[in-house]
Design an enzyme around this catalytic site. Sequence first.
Site, mmCIF file in Angstrom:
data_model
loop_
_atom_site.group_PDB
_atom_site.id
_atom_site.type_symbol
_atom_site.label_atom_id
_atom_site.label_comp_id
_atom_site.label_asym_id
_atom_site.label_seq_id
_atom_site.Cartn_x
_atom_site.Cartn_y
_atom_site.Cartn_z
ATOM 1 N N GLU A 168 19.964 46.233 32.947
ATOM 2 C CA GLU A 168 18.548 46.172 32.563
ATOM 3 C C GLU A 168 17.755 47.316 33.199
ATOM 4 O O GLU A 168 16.770 47.124 33.904
ATOM 5 C CB GLU A 168 17.933 44.813 32.922
ATOM 6 C CG GLU A 168 18.413 43.689 32.017
ATOM 7 C CD GLU A 168 17.530 42.449 32.080
ATOM 8 O OE1 GLU A 168 16.335 42.563 32.416
ATOM 9 O OE2 GLU A 168 18.054 41.361 31.773
ATOM 10 N N ASP A 187 26.273 41.826 34.837
ATOM 11 C CA ASP A 187 25.646 40.528 34.571
ATOM 12 C C ASP A 187 26.380 39.970 33.368
ATOM 13 O O ASP A 187 26.174 40.411 32.238
ATOM 14 C CB ASP A 187 24.158 40.709 34.286
ATOM 15 C CG ASP A 187 23.475 39.411 33.870
ATOM 16 O OD1 ASP A 187 24.164 38.372 33.786
ATOM 17 O OD2 ASP A 187 22.259 39.442 33.601
ATOM 18 N N ASN A 204 26.329 36.798 32.357
ATOM 19 C CA ASN A 204 25.639 35.643 31.789
ATOM 20 C C ASN A 204 26.567 34.443 31.623
ATOM 21 O O ASN A 204 26.477 33.703 30.641
ATOM 22 C CB ASN A 204 24.999 36.026 30.451
ATOM 23 C CG ASN A 204 23.624 36.639 30.629
ATOM 24 O OD1 ASN A 204 22.774 36.079 31.332
ATOM 25 N ND2 ASN A 204 23.406 37.814 30.042
#
Length: 608
Positions: free
Chosen positions: A350, A495, A497
């Site tokens: 991100e 990440d 998730n």
Amino acid sequence: MWRLPGSRAALRGVRSAVERHTRAEAATETAGAMERAVVRCVPSEPKLSLSFALADGSHKNMQRDQSEPLGRALSRIATNALKGHAKAAAAKKSRKNRPNASGGVACAEPGPEPAAACEPVVKLYYREEAVAEDVLNVDAWQDGAVLQIGDVKYKVERNPPAFTELQLPRYIMAGFPVCPKLSLEFGDPASSAFRWYKEAKPGAAEPEGGGPSSLSPSSPSPSWTETGVNERVYTPSNADIGLRLKLHCTPGNGQRFGPSRELESVCPVEAGPGTCTFDHRHLYTKKVTDDSLIRTVSYNLLADTYAQTEFSRSVLYPYCAPYALELDYRQNLIQKELTGYNADLICLQEVDRSVFTDSLVPALEAFGLEGVFRIKQHEGLATFYRKAKFTLLSQHDISFHEALESDPLHKDLLEKLVLYPSAQERVLQRSSVLQVSVLQSTKDSSKRICVANTHLYWHPKGGYIRLIQMAVALAHIRHVSCDLYAGIPVIFCGDFNSTPSTGMYHFVVNGSIPEDHEDWASNGEEERCNMSLTHFFKLKSACGEPAYTNYVGGFHGCLDYIFIDLNALEVEQVIPLPSHEEVTTHQALPSVSHPSDHIALVCDLKWK
């Protein structure tokens, strides 16, 4: 010619050399020595630029064709000099005829009319011989040549080191490193010199030596005092709160220095937030690790494109002070946190493109790291590596959906997926990407490592999509680490998730996933896509299975991992995560003391 030695001695050499350079500049100004004419001439551009100051004080910037004969350029310089002389004469006459304090006109003393100005003699000399006017500009304007305009002589500096961009952060906080954004031409930051000043406190005595305050355009000029810091990065103290900063910098390339520049901060230093969640963690990472270790960080920064929405402010993070969600504020915390880990590898998710170029690159470069970026849609992935330990050999980034559709490597997986059209459509709609970088040790060229970084699909019901994305990722990483290179170890950060109870995690650490796993129907029976998968690697989570790496108002869980190749790497130490009390001091994340809704994973890995 300035020639610099290595390491610490190099820094001392830069400092002493730039002091001599600064004294020489001052002597030039005071003693009326030769002026400077700067020429920028690069093969890829048709024109060269020439800049110099005329005797009347005006500054000239000229663009001339490289293939033009020198005589034409000299003729234009003569014309400019004549115009400058005429303007100076007119200004002088205007001042003489200006009304005086009593309302009358201050008339000039009677005297002879000045003779009409004629074009000054303009010549270019190289090694004390005049350069012929038919020589092309590209060959005529050599470093060390002398340009003469009338009685004034200019030393020609061809392609000296120069800043093409120089900028301080908008917001500066006490206790947080200030890393100027800069770009150089014909130079490099390591060979450049920096000197920091701070505004003298109101009522303070005028600083001796004065610093470069005389160069400030503001009026009345503020007085400045030296901070004693002569490095690229300056960390303000609480004593600096309320004061502005000034940076005086001189670009260098290891052999010579270019024209100095300086800039002032827009706003004064502000107070910091106090203790941050990462301050205690930095106690474990005070120094860079030795060559046998690889300190690795994986961190989802929370992209500004997601943090700065009304939905984020009112629904996702209503507990977070609005100013603490602003990028300018969070960047201070992110820079301090990342630089304080003294990492060798940093994998980030991100990452806004502007954050990468304007914030992360300047900050981490100043601490010895270099980075690469892969855009997704609105944000992307970044991988940084310590230049003293690694060089970048190659990059092998992919988009999952593009690779699945077009790369023969995934032919078998695609054939399984096409049996489930609804699931196939959803998988191919996702924009997730994989960043893969192959690094080589600077100390031992036989040691190479494949560093992968990703951010898998986010939706809670997207378990089967993450399984397929991971299958594509591991097949691609195997191709890079085993086919393109001869069996090099893998570090896979991101990440994902996925909590430790999910099919994705099971698949990674166990090497397979059965076709009847519940995650194949994570979004209901309509999108069920039963298939069994296997992969080649022996991977484990280097930081184990923390209670959480993501902590927001409505959810907390472990979503981030650093997976390592057990055949080649082992864990030396895991840097403890912040305590639950630290994480929840301001209810949840992000907060005024933590810049993201995720927590960085940090561990020291060791070659087996």
